[in-house]
Design a protein around this motif. Sequence first.
Motif, mmCIF file in Angstrom:
data_model
loop_
_atom_site.group_PDB
_atom_site.id
_atom_site.type_symbol
_atom_site.label_atom_id
_atom_site.label_comp_id
_atom_site.label_asym_id
_atom_site.label_seq_id
_atom_site.Cartn_x
_atom_site.Cartn_y
_atom_site.Cartn_z
ATOM 1 N N ALA A 110 0.829 -1.199 0.000
ATOM 2 C CA ALA A 110 0.000 0.000 0.000
ATOM 3 C C ALA A 110 0.870 1.258 0.000
ATOM 4 C CB ALA A 110 -0.915 -0.011 1.219
ATOM 5 N N TYR A 111 0.237 2.397 -0.253
ATOM 6 C CA TYR A 111 0.950 3.677 -0.187
ATOM 7 C C TYR A 111 -0.026 4.761 0.246
ATOM 8 C CZ TYR A 111 -1.097 4.398 -4.860
ATOM 9 O OH TYR A 111 -1.969 4.525 -5.934
ATOM 10 N N GLU A 112 0.527 5.845 0.745
ATOM 11 C CA GLU A 112 -0.313 6.942 1.204
ATOM 12 C C GLU A 112 0.386 8.279 1.038
ATOM 13 O OE1 GLU A 112 -1.229 6.345 5.299
ATOM 14 O OE2 GLU A 112 0.736 7.012 6.004
ATOM 15 N N VAL A 113 -0.433 9.334 1.004
ATOM 16 C CA VAL A 113 0.073 10.709 1.044
ATOM 17 C C VAL A 113 -0.802 11.476 2.030
ATOM 18 C CG1 VAL A 113 0.930 10.664 -1.332
ATOM 19 C CG2 VAL A 113 -1.375 11.507 -0.880
ATOM 20 N N ARG A 114 -0.216 12.485 2.637
ATOM 21 C CA ARG A 114 -0.947 13.305 3.605
ATOM 22 C C ARG A 114 -0.717 14.779 3.296
ATOM 23 N NH1 ARG A 114 -4.748 10.050 5.129
ATOM 24 N NH2 ARG A 114 -3.940 8.039 5.842
ATOM 25 N N ASP A 115 -1.803 15.464 2.979
ATOM 26 C CA ASP A 115 -1.749 16.898 2.708
ATOM 27 C C ASP A 115 -0.657 17.241 1.690
ATOM 28 O OD1 ASP A 115 -3.821 17.432 4.535
ATOM 29 O OD2 ASP A 115 -2.399 17.404 6.200
ATOM 30 N N LEU A 116 -0.628 16.468 0.609
ATOM 31 C CA LEU A 116 0.359 16.687 -0.444
ATOM 32 C C LEU A 116 -0.199 17.654 -1.482
ATOM 33 C CD1 LEU A 116 3.027 15.892 -1.932
ATOM 34 C CD2 LEU A 116 1.689 14.097 -3.066
ATOM 35 N N PHE A 117 0.542 18.726 -1.747
ATOM 36 C CA PHE A 117 0.120 19.652 -2.797
ATOM 37 C C PHE A 117 0.643 19.156 -4.130
ATOM 38 C CE2 PHE A 117 1.157 23.156 -5.667
ATOM 39 C CZ PHE A 117 -0.108 23.698 -5.844
ATOM 40 N N VAL A 118 -0.256 19.080 -5.110
ATOM 41 C CA VAL A 118 0.149 18.754 -6.482
ATOM 42 C C VAL A 118 -0.437 19.799 -7.418
ATOM 43 C CG1 VAL A 118 0.311 16.273 -6.041
ATOM 44 C CG2 VAL A 118 -1.818 17.215 -6.884
ATOM 45 N N GLU A 119 0.309 20.142 -8.428
ATOM 46 C CA GLU A 119 -0.138 21.149 -9.381
ATOM 47 C C GLU A 119 -1.236 20.590 -10.279
ATOM 48 O OE1 GLU A 119 3.267 22.563 -11.474
ATOM 49 O OE2 GLU A 119 4.144 23.531 -9.701
ATOM 50 N N ASP A 120 -1.956 21.494 -10.925
ATOM 51 C CA ASP A 120 -3.062 21.116 -11.809
ATOM 52 C C ASP A 120 -2.642 20.124 -12.880
ATOM 53 O OD1 ASP A 120 -4.899 22.771 -10.531
ATOM 54 O OD2 ASP A 120 -4.367 24.500 -11.763
ATOM 55 N N ASN A 121 -1.422 20.272 -13.391
ATOM 56 C CA ASN A 121 -1.004 19.422 -14.505
ATOM 57 C C ASN A 121 -0.676 17.990 -14.079
ATOM 58 O OD1 ASN A 121 1.501 19.717 -13.286
ATOM 59 N ND2 ASN A 121 2.311 21.113 -14.848
ATOM 60 N N ARG A 122 -0.785 17.692 -12.803
ATOM 61 C CA ARG A 122 -0.621 16.318 -12.319
ATOM 62 C C ARG A 122 -1.957 15.577 -12.287
ATOM 63 N NH1 ARG A 122 4.248 14.206 -10.430
ATOM 64 N NH2 ARG A 122 5.917 15.623 -11.036
ATOM 65 N N CYS A 123 -3.020 16.259 -12.667
ATOM 66 C CA CYS A 123 -4.341 15.643 -12.759
ATOM 67 C C CYS A 123 -4.645 15.376 -14.230
ATOM 68 C CB CYS A 123 -5.382 16.591 -12.166
ATOM 69 S SG CYS A 123 -7.085 15.992 -12.268
ATOM 70 N N PHE A 124 -5.286 14.248 -14.506
ATOM 71 C CA PHE A 124 -5.633 13.938 -15.894
ATOM 72 C C PHE A 124 -6.978 13.225 -15.922
ATOM 73 C CE2 PHE A 124 -3.053 10.585 -14.103
ATOM 74 C CZ PHE A 124 -3.566 9.393 -14.579
#
Length: 361
Positions: A192-206
């Motif tokens: 498994a993996y997790e992230v907590r309150d990670l900011f990602v820029e718009d271009n990381r969404c598809f």
Amino acid sequence: MHPSTHLKPEWVNIIREAVPAAEKAGMLQPSQLALVHEQGWFKFLVPQVYGGLQLSLPDMVRLEESLAWANGSLGWVVTLCAGAGWFGGFLSPQVAPHIFAHPALCLAGSGAATGTATITDGGYLISGHWKYASGVHHATHLTANCIIKQGEETVLNDDGSTLILPFIFDRKDVTLISAWKFMGMMGTGSDAYEVRDLFVEDNRCFKIDPGNAAIAGPLYQYPFMQLAEATLAANISGMAVHFTDLCATIFDEKPENKYLTTNRRTIIKQLHEKLTGQLNAARLEFYSAVDASWQGALMGKATQLQEIGQSSRKLARIARECVDELFPYCGLQAANPDTELNQVWRDLHTASQHSLLVFEE
């Protein structure tokens, strides 16, 4: 054709010699990974413009069956990670070249929407936990589905359903968690993996939709569901062929067993021949559907999609049934977790639990 026709014998040796160590370590081994990267197998579906192979569906599915025949865990990791590489056809051209330039490229991820992405200035704030990401220990990047939030409110689609979108993370921003504790596919490292309150820029969404493809070509217009069904079915088929191959060797041996009369040997071999024929007939039907579907895609038509799902689930079922009917005739080595036969049996029965291929309707 037998899956072995698509692989060099020396490749099969490299893959299989490392299986015991991979099972013990819970992940693919350096020698296996070196071969995968050398042949570009993680890049099956990555766009050519980014250095990928951008294979046709028929070629890719046949290769994935062959790799699963060589070893279930390796075939599964390549299939799932190559599948994540297909997202390259939908990623923003602003970020994709940077991601796919990594010399040891490997994308892993999860399709479960078990994260949230809250809209913020310039991007999203993401938290979530995702299970069973095959190949995650070798990943340079990870993908994850998230429920989109605007403040405390869930964003909805036009039809009122929850908006769920995928994102891509750098490996350094993700925490891995031990989670794969099952009897088979032990070399996949499906933790498994997790992230907590990670900011990602718009271009990381598809968005995975033909209308949102950033790369032209039939591969990125092909429906994701049928792509997934076909690739997973090919893996289960490859494992089943491996099992029947091992059975042929066992049934040709002459152990000292007073109960195994000449007549009973004949019955077992006839059963093996019948079941192998049934498996190959299902494989032929499956590949006929895959090939026809791809020909439709080349002409810009969505054809044979229902046949892909039906033949994929039928192949998975027949693979399980053939293996289980042969299992009792293999002796105690079939129940010994240290044998190749048992390892293949465990892998097939773990992989075939995937919900996409359980129900034929």
